[in-house]
Design a protein around this motif. Structure first.
Motif, PDB file in Angstrom:
ATOM      1  N   PRO A 335       0.843  -1.206   0.000  1.00  0.00           N
ATOM      2  CA  PRO A 335       0.000   0.000   0.000  1.00  0.00           C
ATOM      3  C   PRO A 335       0.875   1.251   0.000  1.00  0.00           C
ATOM      4  CG  PRO A 335      -0.018  -1.040   2.163  1.00  0.00           C
ATOM      5  CD  PRO A 335       0.716  -1.974   1.245  1.00  0.00           C
ATOM      6  N   PRO A 336       0.404   2.313  -0.630  1.00  0.00           N
ATOM      7  CA  PRO A 336       1.224   3.538  -0.683  1.00  0.00           C
ATOM      8  C   PRO A 336       1.424   4.132   0.696  1.00  0.00           C
ATOM      9  CG  PRO A 336      -1.008   3.949  -1.482  1.00  0.00           C
ATOM     10  CD  PRO A 336      -0.888   2.474  -1.297  1.00  0.00           C
ATOM     11  N   THR A 337       2.600   4.683   0.905  1.00  0.00           N
ATOM     12  CA  THR A 337       2.889   5.324   2.194  1.00  0.00           C
ATOM     13  C   THR A 337       2.082   6.605   2.353  1.00  0.00           C
ATOM     14  OG1 THR A 337       5.128   4.422   2.145  1.00  0.00           O
ATOM     15  CG2 THR A 337       4.734   6.275   3.619  1.00  0.00           C
ATOM     16  N   CYS A 338       1.948   7.383   1.285  1.00  0.00           N
ATOM     17  CA  CYS A 338       1.202   8.639   1.326  1.00  0.00           C
ATOM     18  C   CYS A 338      -0.204   8.418   0.782  1.00  0.00           C
ATOM     19  CB  CYS A 338       1.920   9.717   0.512  1.00  0.00           C
ATOM     20  SG  CYS A 338       3.552  10.125   1.160  1.00  0.00           S
ATOM     21  N   TRP A 360      -1.848  12.061   4.090  1.00  0.00           N
ATOM     22  CA  TRP A 360      -1.244  11.438   5.272  1.00  0.00           C
ATOM     23  C   TRP A 360       0.043  10.725   4.881  1.00  0.00           C
ATOM     24  CZ3 TRP A 360      -3.853  11.162  10.169  1.00  0.00           C
ATOM     25  CH2 TRP A 360      -5.156  11.658  10.175  1.00  0.00           C
ATOM     26  N   CYS A 361       0.876  10.502   5.887  1.00  0.00           N
ATOM     27  CA  CYS A 361       2.089   9.703   5.697  1.00  0.00           C
ATOM     28  C   CYS A 361       2.466   9.089   7.036  1.00  0.00           C
ATOM     29  CB  CYS A 361       3.234  10.560   5.150  1.00  0.00           C
ATOM     30  SG  CYS A 361       4.730   9.615   4.770  1.00  0.00           S
ATOM     31  N   HIS A 362       2.524   7.751   7.088  1.00  0.00           N
ATOM     32  CA  HIS A 362       2.897   7.028   8.313  1.00  0.00           C
ATOM     33  C   HIS A 362       2.047   7.466   9.507  1.00  0.00           C
ATOM     34  CE1 HIS A 362       6.206   4.817   6.587  1.00  0.00           C
ATOM     35  NE2 HIS A 362       6.761   5.933   6.129  1.00  0.00           N
ATOM     36  N   GLY A 363       0.752   7.599   9.285  1.00  0.00           N
ATOM     37  CA  GLY A 363      -0.149   7.884  10.387  1.00  0.00           C
ATOM     38  C   GLY A 363      -0.217   9.326  10.827  1.00  0.00           C
TER      39      GLY A 363
END
Length: 951
Positions: A335-338, A360-363
């Motif tokens: 799944p994409p990080t962003c 979003w990125c990493h929560g």
């Protein structure tokens, strides 16, 4: 010829079409007759209606496929195999099947068939025989609900299975090189994938239906939706979750659910990040507010959960199930990080109950997004690792009248930092710099003229308070304060200028003037002494009147008595020198010019010292806003019509490259001219900010003759700073190219560049306010000069030449066309016309250098006229030049010549000191002074000129 497979497909479509028609008539349409009253019943009816519509579309596409087969069989020679809908429209046929499967499984999940069957149980008991005819392998004792489930699934499953077999067989028949083989293989692959997809969809629906029987009704009401599917249950593959210690973990296709006692923790899969971790039996999950570790007893169980969660996240982000279904053992795509999603924060803190929608990125919110609080606050802009970072617009609602404070600023790690424009609900506007959320550095706070107490502060701030050098204009009291501030109060040396022309200078403390100071009135009276805190004369002091009289003693005031004094009046003093009381300048020694506007220069130096990074250009130098109307729109539309650095023609890379290309003197001047005139260029932005400070200080109330020296040295300082700014940008440009930096300039070289190159370019930006101060300072002399000009203009040319004692052999009479009836005394405005017209051009330029060049050309025109009269080249001695120059000046009728002369003298390049330009300017000053003389104003004819008196 048609193949047996095509004929088999024809029969298959005929049977399936008839079956679908019977299903619609015998099963689906009767299910839709009753109108339930309860919410669950209405939901089941809605799902059955969707299934009926899907079944109808499936019958329609089957009929269309059947007709294409019939045409093919009827016209074998003219209709090719590629015309079959199953081949040319395989994707469309597939999509209709998928829609039917999804509608059917949604009914299975919530047991819609069983619930609907109970409504008309007697009817369905009478339809058992008809249902058994549709099905195979169904027990006669099976419930009506089970029969309905089978009746709507079994024909489709059989039909898809036959599709696959017949299409594969057809693929073998057409051969490798047949033009339609690719279509056949593609269709066979699609329907093979559909068979696997259908099996998985049915299994998931059945497992989800079974799950709802194992949980409480309260939990079922919270979690059960027709579209939700169970993918994994920790009761089947055990797993523990730390630190939450969940009793049961349910993975759905849209959410991860952790059950802990009576608590239900639901996490949107769009905002779940999977971290494989280091342990073979453990992997981690990250969500916007929490992180978890999933731990299993063996690596196989861990792999099942990690694979299922990763696949579910991918499907949730795509918004649909995987098709074709991923095979066992295959790694799903990462799944994409962003990502983009919406989330409402629940944990206590500044984001509690706030909803973020964006990237979003990493929560963590990261990228562009919108953050909204329940109380009406919202922030639109850039985020970095969960915090506001970069340009953003923040709205804070006021308690009354639907007003907002609107902050259009740059942010750093959650706080305003850098340049911003803030519009408050009180109609105040602040434009300037912030640090850690507070006004810090240079900024302008303005309360509009229609406000109850209009005022404007232009200056420096420290931690949210006025501190340092600043200018405040009080519109109500008609006063302007120029000086030092501390903790929002006037503190330190300062100058107060009033609308009535009265000026104070002294030391302020806690917003009041204390100790000794001076007062200059409009009539040039000067008071030196002490004041009360409300600027009333009190204590020992000395008054110097314009006529030179002085009054020295003690001053005071009492109730109803006004000002009273006891002292000595000296009437024997000589009248003051023009350079004395009347021309006294304020603030020059109190505020060193190099330290006044460090809040403006500072951000530019910081920007250059960091290497001019493009992403900091807007934060440090300010963003460009098209017009004030766009600023007002920001409150309504949460947008700022500013020109982004990445969208500009003047990107920083282009700016630095241009500086390297234009370094020769001639090209450099054009390059600087272009840069300073461009509001998007860093140098242009800096110049416009300096113009703003200059206008705030010296325009309007600040247009006071006692501030002329303060303004004049400020313009020169701005020119120096702009040259230093250019040198800083050039240094960065050379560094980026890996070239050696230029050698440091010595003071003499720098002065030549500033006065010869930069000052002429920047002076027009300050000229209006600066020249007004020169006009006011030299108003009396210019008034006397104007009287002299008016009186001299009454003379005809020849009489004026005679009056000025110009030798007659120098009179240019042969330039005049006269009739015998004209007399020399009637000739006007003809002599030395070219020199007069040339001198008049001195007011058409703002550049001191160009004004001096005009003066030089005027001198040349005078000598050229004399040489023509004498018939030979002739150099004028001083005794002859000065009367002729006075003649030309009187005929040019230049207004405010004194202000012009003094501005040229103050602002001209020091390199001309003692040279030709200095000589010519001194000669013009002498002419100006003689025209003011009383004998010029009273028409008394002087004797021969004494050139020594002119110098």
């Amino acid at each position: 010829m048609c193949s047996p497979e095509e004929e088999a497909l024809l029969r298959l479509e005929e049977v399936f079409s008839a079956t679908l028609a019977r299903i619609n008539r015998l099963v689906l349409e009767p299910l839709l007759t009753a109108e339930p009253a309860d919410p669950q019943g209405r939901e089941c009816l809605r799902l059955l209606q969707q299934l009926h519509q899907s079944s109808q579309r499936l019958w329609e596409v089957t009929e269309e496929s059947l007709h294409s087969l019939q045409r093919r069989l009827a016209h074998q020679d003219s209709v090719g195999l590629a015309s079959l809908l199953l081949l040319c429209g395989a994707d469309r046929v597939l999509q209709v099947h998928v829609e039917y499967i999804e509608a059917y499984t949604s009914c299975v999940v919530v047991q819609a068939f069983q619930k609907a069957a109970k409504k008309r149980s007697e009817y369905w008991r009478g339809q058992r025989k008809a249902l058994r005819q549709l099905l195979s392998g169904v027990s006669s004792v099976a419930s009506v609900g089970s029969a309905l489930v089978q009746a709507l699934r079994q024909p489709l499953a059989h039909h898809v299975q036959q599709y696959v077999l017949l299409l594969l067989s057809l693929g073998d028949t057409v051969g490798e090189r047949h033009p339609t083989r690719e279509l056949v293989v593609h269709a066979a692959t699609l329907f093979g994938n559909l068979e696997s997809f259908m099996r998985q969809a049915l299994d998931q629906a059945t497992a989800t239906q079974a799950l709802w029987h194992t949980v409480s009704s309260r939990l079922r009401d919270v979690l059960c939706t027709p579209a939700r599917r169970l993918l994994q249950d920790s009761q089947d593959v055990p797993v523990t979750v730390a630190p939450l210690r969940a009793e049961r973990v349910l993975l759905f296709d849209d959410a991860l659910v952790l059950l802990q006692g009576h608590s239900v923790h639901t996490f949107d899969l769009k905002l779940v990040w999977v971290d494989p971790g280091q342990d073979r039996c453990t992997f981690d999950l990250l969500t916007p507010e929490e992180g978890f570790s999933f731990c299993s007893k063996d690596p196989q169980s861990r792999m099942v959960w990690q694979w299922k969660v990763t696949q579910a996240v991918c499907q949730a982000l795509r918004g649909k199930k995987d098709f074709p279904v991923l095979g066992a053992g295959l790694e799903p795509p990462e799944p994409p990080t962003c990502r983009c999603a919406a989330y409402t924060f629940r944990a206590e803190g500044r984001l509690c109950q706030a909803t973020y929608e964006g990237e979003w990125c990493h929560g963590r919110p990261h990228g562009k997004g919108t953050l909204k609080w329940p109380d009406g606050r919202n922030h639109v802009g850039n985020f970095c690792q969960g915090l506001e970072h970069g340009f953003g617009i923040h709205l804070v609602p006021q308690a009354s009248e639907d007003k907002f404070d609107c902050y259009k600023c740059h942010w750093r790690e959650g706080s305003m930092c850098g340049y911003g424009i803030c519009e408050y609900g009180t109609n105040e506007v602040y434009k300037g710099y912030f640090q850690a959320g507070l006004r810090h550095g240079f900024g302008v706070l303005e309360r509009p003229s229609q406000a109850p107490q209009p005022c404007k502060y232009t200056g420096h701030w420290e931690r949210g308070q006025k501190s340092g050098y600043g200018i405040e204009e009080d519109g109500d009291r008609g006063e302007r304060y120029i000086g030092m501030w501390q903790a929002d109060q006037r503190h330190g040396p300062g100058v107060m200028v009033t609308q009535a022309g009265v000026c104070y200078q002294g030391t302020f403390q806690a917003d009041k003037m204390v100790g000794p100071g001076i007062l200059l009135s409009e009539d040039d009276s000067l008071y030196e002494g002490t004041f009360t805190r409300d600027l009333t004369l009190m204590g020992k002091g000395k008054v110097t009147f314009p006529n030179g009289f002085t009054l020295e003693g003690s001053f005071g005031s009492g109730p109803g008595r006004g000002l009273h004094t006891q002292g000595v009046l000296d009437t024997a003093a000589l009248p003051p020198d023009p350079s004395g009381t009347r021309k006294r300048q304020l603030g020059v020694g109190a505020f060193p010019v190099e330290s006044r506007w460090q809040g403006v220069y500072g951000p530019f130096r910081d920007f250059v010292n960091t290497g001019c990074p493009g992403d900091l250009q807007e934060a440090l130098l300010g963003f460009h806003v098209q017009n004030s109307r766009d600023l007002r729109k920001c409150q309504e539309y949460l947008c700022c019509e500013r020109t982004q650095p990445k969208d500009r023609a003047d990107r920083m890379e282009d700016i630095l490259e241009e500086l390297l290309q234009y370094r020769e003197p001639g090209a450099l001047q054009q390059c600087l001219r272009k840069a300073l005139s461009n509001s998007l260029h860093p140098l242009g932005q800096l110049l416009r900010t300096l113009m703003l400070t200059f206008q705030a200080t010296y325009a309007g109330i600040g247009a006071n003759k006692h501030l002329q020296a303060l303004a004049q040295e400020e313009v020169k300082q701005h020119a120096q700073e702009l040259w230093a700014a250019y040198r800083g940008l050039l240094h960065v440009a050379l560094q980026r190219k890996g070239q050696a930096p230029e050698e440091d300039e010595d003071a003499e070289t720098r002065a030549l560049q500033v006065h010869g190159l930069v000052l002429p370019l920047v002076l027009p930006s300050f000229y209006s306010e600066l020249f007004t101060l020169y006009l006011l300072l030299h108003e009396r002399e210019d008034s006397l000069y104007s009287q002299g000009i008016a009186n001299l203009s009454l003379f005809p040319d020849t009489k004026l030449l005679e009056f000025l004692d110009v030798q007659k052999h120098l009179w240019p009479l042969k330039d005049l066309t006269l009739t015998t009836n004209q007399r020399l005394s009637l000739v006007r405005d003809k002599c030395f016309l070219s020199a007069t017209e040339c001198l008049q051009k001195i007011i058409t330029t703002m550049d001191p250098q160009e004004k001096l060049e005009v003066l030089e050309r005027t001198y040349g025109e005078i000598e050229a006229t004399v040489s023509r009269v004498l018939g030979q080249e002739h150099k004028l001695p001083m005794d002859d030049l000065l009367p002729l120059l006075i003649y030309v000046v009187s005929r040019a009728r230049i207004q405010h010549l004194g202000a012009e002369i003094h501005l040229i003298r103050d602002m001209m390049d020091p390199i001309h000191t003692g040279g030709l330009y200095d000589f010519l300017l001194t000669a013009l000053e002498s002419c100006y002074e003689h025209i003011q003389r009383e004998d010029m104003r009273l028409h008394r004819l002087p004797g021969r000129w004494d050139s020594r008196g002119l110098w």
